[in-house]
Design a protein around this motif. Structure first.
Motif, PDB file in Angstrom:
ATOM      1  N   LEU A  24      42.301  55.775  28.718  1.00 43.61           N
ATOM      2  CA  LEU A  24      43.071  56.154  29.907  1.00 43.61           C
ATOM      3  C   LEU A  24      43.542  54.961  30.732  1.00 43.61           C
ATOM      4  N   LEU A  25      43.153  53.759  30.335  1.00 45.37           N
ATOM      5  CA  LEU A  25      43.503  52.586  31.133  1.00 45.37           C
ATOM      6  C   LEU A  25      45.006  52.369  31.265  1.00 45.37           C
ATOM      7  N   ASN A  26      45.776  52.930  30.350  1.00 45.54           N
ATOM      8  CA  ASN A  26      47.232  52.777  30.471  1.00 45.54           C
ATOM      9  C   ASN A  26      47.798  53.619  31.623  1.00 45.54           C
ATOM     10  N   TRP A  27      46.980  54.433  32.259  1.00 46.55           N
ATOM     11  CA  TRP A  27      47.400  55.178  33.444  1.00 46.55           C
ATOM     12  C   TRP A  27      47.628  54.226  34.621  1.00 46.55           C
ATOM     13  N   TYR A  28      46.954  53.106  34.604  1.00 49.55           N
ATOM     14  CA  TYR A  28      47.000  52.178  35.726  1.00 49.55           C
ATOM     15  C   TYR A  28      48.091  51.142  35.509  1.00 49.55           C
ATOM     16  N   LYS A  29      48.729  50.724  36.598  1.00 47.40           N
ATOM     17  CA  LYS A  29      49.778  49.705  36.515  1.00 47.40           C
ATOM     18  C   LYS A  29      49.241  48.412  35.937  1.00 47.40           C
ATOM     19  N   GLU A  30      48.031  48.045  36.350  1.00 45.55           N
ATOM     20  CA  GLU A  30      47.362  46.868  35.807  1.00 45.55           C
ATOM     21  C   GLU A  30      45.911  47.241  35.529  1.00 45.55           C
ATOM     22  N   ILE A  31      45.295  46.500  34.630  1.00 43.04           N
ATOM     23  CA  ILE A  31      43.899  46.770  34.291  1.00 43.04           C
ATOM     24  C   ILE A  31      43.052  46.566  35.550  1.00 43.04           C
ATOM     25  N   PRO A  32      42.288  47.583  35.931  1.00 46.75           N
ATOM     26  CA  PRO A  32      41.470  47.445  37.143  1.00 46.75           C
ATOM     27  C   PRO A  32      40.282  46.515  36.920  1.00 46.75           C
ATOM     28  N   GLU A  33      39.703  46.073  38.025  1.00 46.23           N
ATOM     29  CA  GLU A  33      38.451  45.324  37.979  1.00 46.23           C
ATOM     30  C   GLU A  33      37.349  46.350  37.719  1.00 46.23           C
ATOM     31  N   ILE A  34      36.608  46.163  36.632  1.00 45.40           N
ATOM     32  CA  ILE A  34      35.629  47.156  36.211  1.00 45.40           C
ATOM     33  C   ILE A  34      34.212  46.643  36.465  1.00 45.40           C
ATOM     34  N   HIS A  35      33.416  47.514  37.088  1.00 46.83           N
ATOM     35  CA  HIS A  35      32.003  47.223  37.338  1.00 46.83           C
ATOM     36  C   HIS A  35      31.168  48.284  36.630  1.00 46.83           C
ATOM     37  N   LEU A  36      30.285  47.851  35.742  1.00 51.14           N
ATOM     38  CA  LEU A  36      29.317  48.742  35.126  1.00 51.14           C
ATOM     39  C   LEU A  36      28.053  48.700  35.982  1.00 51.14           C
ATOM     40  N   LEU A  37      27.477  49.869  36.243  1.00 56.66           N
ATOM     41  CA  LEU A  37      26.274  49.935  37.056  1.00 56.66           C
ATOM     42  C   LEU A  37      25.225  50.779  36.358  1.00 56.66           C
ATOM     43  N   ASN A  38      24.039  50.213  36.196  1.00 59.36           N
ATOM     44  CA  ASN A  38      22.897  50.976  35.694  1.00 59.36           C
ATOM     45  C   ASN A  38      21.881  51.064  36.815  1.00 59.36           C
TER      46      ASN A  38
END
Length: 141
Positions: A24-38
């Motif tokens: 779904l990342l192509n929904w965004y104009k640019e690749i967002p900053e992604i944070h994984l949280l456990n």
């Protein structure tokens, strides 16, 4: 740049949600900053009487990294940059707190993951997040 928080628990449902999110990342104009949280559960009782705080912290970090591994592998394979974090506490509360502190624009998660039988049936973390979070929550399967 948008900031997206992906809570990760190491479950198959979580990994499927992350794989779907990558698509779904192509929904965004640019690749967002992604944070994984456990989010790790606190150890029960007064365990710190018997085990040092440093060992407890290392235990949580090691367990968190085990839960994060599959998600990291999926994002690495897709060539997507991310940051990962491990925190300790009540899951929904810590997700909202982290997302607020990092000024995330969206929280993305699968509707069900690991947890108690009740949690698996009701999707309790997702349900709590929807009610607690001032930040939009996107559920993906």
């Amino acid at each position: 740049m948008l900031k997206i928080l992906l809570p990760v628990d190491g479950s198959d449902a979580c990994n499927k949600a992350i794989a779907h999110f990558i698509q779904l990342l192509n929904w965004y104009k640019e690749i967002p900053e992604i944070h994984l949280l456990n989010v790790q559960f606190p150890l029960p009782g007064d365990i710190s009487t018997f085990i040092s705080q440093a060992n407890i912290k290392q235990y949580h970090q090691d367990e968190g990294m085990k839960d994060l591994k599959s998600a990291c592998d999926l994002l690495d394979q897709a060539g997507i940059a991310y940051q990962y974090h491990v925190v300790v506490g009540e899951v929904a509360k810590m997700i909202v707190q982290f997302a607020t502190e990092k000024q995330c624009d969206q929280i993305v998660l699968g509707p069900r993951g690991l947890g108690t039988v009740q949690g698996m049936l009701l999707g309790s973390v997702a349900s709590k997040l929807i009610h607690l979070s001032p930040i939009p929550v996107l559920l993906v399967k």
